[in-house]
Design a protein around this motif. Structure first.
Motif, PDB file in Angstrom:
ATOM      1  N   LEU A 127      19.305  53.113  13.877  1.00  0.00           N
ATOM      2  CA  LEU A 127      20.143  53.820  12.788  1.00  0.00           C
ATOM      3  C   LEU A 127      20.106  54.762  12.571  1.00  0.00           C
ATOM      4  CD1 LEU A 127      21.831  50.396  11.756  1.00  0.00           C
ATOM      5  CD2 LEU A 127      22.919  51.801  13.590  1.00  0.00           C
ATOM      6  N   GLU A 128      18.550  54.973  11.198  1.00  0.00           N
ATOM      7  CA  GLU A 128      18.028  55.891  10.754  1.00  0.00           C
ATOM      8  C   GLU A 128      18.143  56.900  12.185  1.00  0.00           C
ATOM      9  OE1 GLU A 128      18.381  56.297   7.758  1.00  0.00           O
ATOM     10  OE2 GLU A 128      18.018  54.244   6.780  1.00  0.00           O
ATOM     11  N   THR A 129      17.780  57.093  13.146  1.00  0.00           N
ATOM     12  CA  THR A 129      17.781  57.896  14.213  1.00  0.00           C
ATOM     13  C   THR A 129      18.303  58.578  14.495  1.00  0.00           C
ATOM     14  OG1 THR A 129      15.494  56.875  15.251  1.00  0.00           O
ATOM     15  CG2 THR A 129      16.142  58.490  15.700  1.00  0.00           C
ATOM     16  N   ILE A 130      19.767  57.861  14.474  1.00  0.00           N
ATOM     17  CA  ILE A 130      20.820  58.288  15.088  1.00  0.00           C
ATOM     18  C   ILE A 130      22.107  59.411  13.742  1.00  0.00           C
ATOM     19  CG2 ILE A 130      23.547  57.398  15.568  1.00  0.00           C
ATOM     20  CD1 ILE A 130      22.230  54.740  16.964  1.00  0.00           C
ATOM     21  N   ARG A 131      21.304  58.133  12.645  1.00  0.00           N
ATOM     22  CA  ARG A 131      22.113  59.410  10.938  1.00  0.00           C
ATOM     23  C   ARG A 131      21.462  61.041  11.083  1.00  0.00           C
ATOM     24  NH1 ARG A 131      20.567  57.822   5.003  1.00  0.00           N
ATOM     25  NH2 ARG A 131      18.687  58.884   6.509  1.00  0.00           N
ATOM     26  N   ASP A 132      20.090  60.570  11.622  1.00  0.00           N
ATOM     27  CA  ASP A 132      19.013  61.977  11.233  1.00  0.00           C
ATOM     28  C   ASP A 132      19.882  63.090  12.238  1.00  0.00           C
ATOM     29  OD1 ASP A 132      18.036  60.737   8.640  1.00  0.00           O
ATOM     30  OD2 ASP A 132      15.793  60.423  10.328  1.00  0.00           O
ATOM     31  N   ILE A 133      20.040  62.779  13.602  1.00  0.00           N
ATOM     32  CA  ILE A 133      20.370  63.218  13.862  1.00  0.00           C
ATOM     33  C   ILE A 133      21.728  63.891  13.177  1.00  0.00           C
ATOM     34  CG2 ILE A 133      21.043  63.334  16.643  1.00  0.00           C
ATOM     35  CD1 ILE A 133      18.941  62.646  17.555  1.00  0.00           C
ATOM     36  N   SER A 134      22.515  63.197  13.408  1.00  0.00           N
ATOM     37  CA  SER A 134      23.875  62.998  13.363  1.00  0.00           C
ATOM     38  C   SER A 134      24.073  64.324  12.015  1.00  0.00           C
ATOM     39  CB  SER A 134      25.272  62.127  12.682  1.00  0.00           C
ATOM     40  OG  SER A 134      25.753  62.333  12.920  1.00  0.00           O
ATOM     41  N   ASP A 135      23.023  63.853  11.143  1.00  0.00           N
ATOM     42  CA  ASP A 135      23.493  64.729   9.393  1.00  0.00           C
ATOM     43  C   ASP A 135      22.859  65.954   9.401  1.00  0.00           C
ATOM     44  OD1 ASP A 135      23.767  62.462   8.006  1.00  0.00           O
ATOM     45  OD2 ASP A 135      22.433  62.204   7.027  1.00  0.00           O
ATOM     46  N   MET A 136      21.173  66.038  10.620  1.00  0.00           N
ATOM     47  CA  MET A 136      21.507  67.620  10.530  1.00  0.00           C
ATOM     48  C   MET A 136      21.970  68.741  11.635  1.00  0.00           C
ATOM     49  SD  MET A 136      17.919  67.759   9.833  1.00  0.00           S
ATOM     50  CE  MET A 136      17.540  69.022  10.507  1.00  0.00           C
ATOM     51  N   ILE A 137      23.007  67.961  12.249  1.00  0.00           N
ATOM     52  CA  ILE A 137      23.572  69.241  13.284  1.00  0.00           C
ATOM     53  C   ILE A 137      25.247  69.098  12.244  1.00  0.00           C
ATOM     54  CG2 ILE A 137      22.116  69.740  14.866  1.00  0.00           C
ATOM     55  CD1 ILE A 137      23.626  68.783  16.538  1.00  0.00           C
ATOM     56  N   GLU A 138      25.484  68.133  11.506  1.00  0.00           N
ATOM     57  CA  GLU A 138      26.733  67.407  10.980  1.00  0.00           C
ATOM     58  C   GLU A 138      27.305  67.261  12.741  1.00  0.00           C
ATOM     59  OE1 GLU A 138      28.427  71.071   8.799  1.00  0.00           O
ATOM     60  OE2 GLU A 138      27.442  70.232   7.409  1.00  0.00           O
ATOM     61  N   LEU A 139      26.920  66.395  13.574  1.00  0.00           N
ATOM     62  CA  LEU A 139      27.670  66.043  15.229  1.00  0.00           C
ATOM     63  C   LEU A 139      28.143  65.078  15.063  1.00  0.00           C
ATOM     64  CD1 LEU A 139      27.366  66.483  18.196  1.00  0.00           C
ATOM     65  CD2 LEU A 139      25.472  65.280  17.679  1.00  0.00           C
ATOM     66  N   PRO A 140      29.462  64.845  15.162  1.00  0.00           N
ATOM     67  CA  PRO A 140      29.980  63.740  15.416  1.00  0.00           C
ATOM     68  C   PRO A 140      29.384  62.396  16.033  1.00  0.00           C
ATOM     69  CG  PRO A 140      31.618  65.491  15.267  1.00  0.00           C
ATOM     70  CD  PRO A 140      29.943  66.083  15.459  1.00  0.00           C
ATOM     71  N   THR A 141      29.657  61.516  15.639  1.00  0.00           N
ATOM     72  CA  THR A 141      28.930  60.136  16.675  1.00  0.00           C
ATOM     73  C   THR A 141      29.881  59.044  16.379  1.00  0.00           C
ATOM     74  OG1 THR A 141      26.830  61.854  15.998  1.00  0.00           O
ATOM     75  CG2 THR A 141      26.641  59.464  16.766  1.00  0.00           C
ATOM     76  N   ILE A 142      29.981  58.819  17.486  1.00  0.00           N
ATOM     77  CA  ILE A 142      31.101  57.091  17.364  1.00  0.00           C
ATOM     78  C   ILE A 142      30.373  56.049  17.837  1.00  0.00           C
ATOM     79  CG2 ILE A 142      33.068  56.629  18.406  1.00  0.00           C
ATOM     80  CD1 ILE A 142      33.788  59.653  18.494  1.00  0.00           C
ATOM     81  N   LEU A 143      30.572  55.676  17.192  1.00  0.00           N
ATOM     82  CA  LEU A 143      29.438  53.569  16.920  1.00  0.00           C
ATOM     83  C   LEU A 143      30.696  53.251  18.023  1.00  0.00           C
ATOM     84  CD1 LEU A 143      27.494  53.417  14.170  1.00  0.00           C
ATOM     85  CD2 LEU A 143      26.549  54.776  16.532  1.00  0.00           C
ATOM     86  N   VAL A 144      30.665  52.935  19.150  1.00  0.00           N
ATOM     87  CA  VAL A 144      31.616  51.852  19.480  1.00  0.00           C
ATOM     88  C   VAL A 144      31.169  50.428  20.261  1.00  0.00           C
ATOM     89  CG1 VAL A 144      33.202  51.166  21.827  1.00  0.00           C
ATOM     90  CG2 VAL A 144      32.319  53.770  21.133  1.00  0.00           C
ATOM     91  N   GLY A 145      31.372  49.664  19.193  1.00  0.00           N
ATOM     92  CA  GLY A 145      30.871  47.764  19.227  1.00  0.00           C
ATOM     93  C   GLY A 145      31.832  46.758  20.313  1.00  0.00           C
ATOM     94  N   MET A 146      32.343  45.226  19.339  1.00  0.00           N
ATOM     95  CA  MET A 146      32.208  44.727  19.808  1.00  0.00           C
ATOM     96  C   MET A 146      32.926  43.598  18.857  1.00  0.00           C
ATOM     97  SD  MET A 146      31.491  43.477  23.663  1.00  0.00           S
ATOM     98  CE  MET A 146      29.981  43.785  23.522  1.00  0.00           C
ATOM     99  N   GLY A 147      33.343  44.084  17.702  1.00  0.00           N
ATOM    100  CA  GLY A 147      33.915  43.244  16.458  1.00  0.00           C
ATOM    101  C   GLY A 147      32.190  43.121  14.996  1.00  0.00           C
ATOM    102  N   LYS A 148      31.180  43.346  15.561  1.00  0.00           N
ATOM    103  CA  LYS A 148      30.508  43.414  14.352  1.00  0.00           C
ATOM    104  C   LYS A 148      29.453  44.275  14.584  1.00  0.00           C
ATOM    105  CE  LYS A 148      28.718  39.470  17.378  1.00  0.00           C
ATOM    106  NZ  LYS A 148      26.899  38.635  18.236  1.00  0.00           N
TER     107      LYS A 148
END
Length: 255
Positions: A127-148
């Motif tokens: 999660l931290e890796t995904i957040r870092d990448i998203s933060d660094m370049i202000e990249l819209p990142t969509i997490l798709v789940g099944m309720g959790k």
């Protein structure tokens, strides 16, 4: 069955959330969570959006580690994969930034979609890796789940604070079922049969599409009246499978 993408209420809420993301205040709040039960059309919606906007779609794995995630991301965009994680990370940022800049020039949204995110939503490292990448370049990142996903993210306030939009996919109402029938079915369908499809399907996209396939097979060899295929026309015909019991649901004499 017609290969048509139908904008249901869930799709419209998702697109509205993306508009909200673009209007966000804190630029680092780039995460969107799309949650809901299986069978409500989340993956279909996101894959369509990815294809329309030339974005990136990944399916999370239960044992994902940051290196594995980076490898799949680079593989999806056909970029070289350096050996060290540090270089993989830098390469991911470089490639994503290039694509994001191109999207801005073309006035379209570029983003990263991670489906099956329940697998990783309780794991701090990935999660931290995904957040870092998203933060660094202000990249819209969509997490798709099944309720959790939303529940799991409460354990990670530093990640949760980056979620600017949440979309919950709901069961279809009868209006949405009519939209799907009209958009996908090759034969005309009467209102009473649409209402029965809504009831029998429980509002799940997957079951509605199964019902449409059954109606279409029947309707293509049956001469229906002006209103289309009715409940009475299909009485006794199997419509779809009950997801809870596995038994076939049969169209009744009247509804």
């Amino acid at each position: 069955m017609k290969n048509t993408f139908v904008e249901t209420g869930n799709v419209k809420r998702f697109l509205s959330a993306l508009s909200g993301l673009e209007a966000r205040g804190a630029q680092e709040a780039c995460l969107v969570v799309v949650d809901g039960e299986p069978g409500l059309g989340k993956s279909t919606t996101l894959k369509h959006w990815v294809a329309q906007n030339n974005c990136i779609y990944l399916r999370a794995k239960k044992e994902w580690k940051p290196g594995w995630f980076a490898n799949e991301l680079l593989d999806s965009i056909r970029a070289e994969q350096p050996h060290s994680f540090e270089r993989k990370y830098a390469k991911c940022l470089q490639e994503l930034a290039m694509r994001q800049n191109s999207a801005l020039m073309e006035r379209r949204t570029f983003g990263l979609v991670i489906d099956e995110a329940d697998h990783i939503s309780s794991k701090a490292t990935i999660l931290e890796t995904i957040r870092d990448i998203s933060d660094m370049i202000e990249l819209p990142t969509i997490l798709v789940g099944m309720g959790k996903v939303n529940e799991h993210l409460k354990r990670f306030p530093q990640v949760l604070s980056r979620v600017s939009q949440k979309v919950k996919f709901e069961k279809l109402d009868v209006t949405d079922v009519r939209r799907l029938v009209d958009g996908r079915c090759e034969v005309k369908v009467a209102d009473d049969l649409v209402r029965f499809v809504h009831q029998a399907s429980g509002g799940y996209n997957r079951e509605v599409l199964e019902a449409i396939a059954s109606i279409e097979r029947f309707g293509l060899r049956f001469e229906a009246g002006d209103e289309g295929v009715t409940v009475r026309d299909m009485a006794g015909q199997p419509l779809l499978e009950n997801r809870h019991t596995g038994k076939k649901i049969v169209v009744p004499e009247a509804f």
